[in-house]
Enzyme design. Structure first.
Site, PDB file in Angstrom:
ATOM      1  N   HIS A   1      28.649 103.625  65.554  1.00 47.00           N
ATOM      2  CA  HIS A   1      27.491 104.322  65.001  1.00 47.00           C
ATOM      3  C   HIS A   1      27.695 105.835  64.985  1.00 47.00           C
ATOM      4  CE1 HIS A   1      23.360 105.038  63.841  1.00 47.00           C
ATOM      5  NE2 HIS A   1      23.373 106.057  64.698  1.00 47.00           N
TER       6      HIS A   1
ATOM      7  N   GLY B   1      17.152 106.782  54.058  1.00 48.61           N
ATOM      8  CA  GLY B   1      17.598 105.400  54.162  1.00 48.61           C
ATOM      9  C   GLY B   1      18.043 105.086  55.571  1.00 48.61           C
TER      10      GLY B   1
ATOM     11  N   HIS C   1      27.486 106.244  55.708  1.00 50.88           N
ATOM     12  CA  HIS C   1      27.970 105.181  54.833  1.00 50.88           C
ATOM     13  C   HIS C   1      28.480 105.749  53.517  1.00 50.88           C
ATOM     14  CE1 HIS C   1      23.575 105.476  54.293  1.00 50.88           C
ATOM     15  NE2 HIS C   1      23.727 105.050  53.051  1.00 50.88           N
TER      16      HIS C   1
END
Length: 136
Positions: free
Chosen positions: A46, A92, A97
């Protein structure tokens, strides 16, 4: 991260249409695709932005992007692929990403610069000077 949607996907707590996975990355179909073959690539670790990863980790992420780009090109034969990075995402999922969006002539899409329209109030030279002189 406990509440991160993509971390849950990495941990197989929620389903995903995975198209590629290795030790460090996972690639899956976008839930709301902009084009056929729209895929997202993430690091399993993460982080919300590129500053939270080492250069080595970012290299592994780009390696995953390269593999999936080759797969998309082989499978779908697009004219090009737009590659976009969501860094410090606030609208989001807050997990770094990369979107791979296959493109075809006449697909009604624009260049990546058409995503944002925020005309600068300062000259390009003034902004370049600020960036050059920024101390990190």
């Amino acid at each position: 991260m406990k509440d991160c949607l993509f971390c849950k996907l990495v941990n197989k707590e929620i389903p995903a249409l995975i198209v590629y996975e290795d030790k460090d990355t996972i690639s899956f179909m976008e839930l709301f695709p902009s084009a056929p073959g729209h895929v997202m690539v993430i690091l399993k670790k993460h982080g919300n932005n590129i500053l939270e990863y080492s250069q080595e980790e970012l290299g592994k992420l780009m390696g995953g992007v390269q593999v999936v780009t080759k797969k998309i090109e082989k499978a779908l034969n697009p004219d090009s692929i737009t590659i976009g990075i969501n860094h410090k995402e606030r609208r989001g999922v807050p997990h770094l990403h990369i979107h791979l969006i296959p493109r075809w002539d006449n697909d009604n899409g624009g260049v990546i610069q058409s995503v944002v329209k925020n005309e600068p109030k300062e000259s390009r030279e003034e902004i370049a000077k600020k960036i050059r002189e920024a101390v990190i």
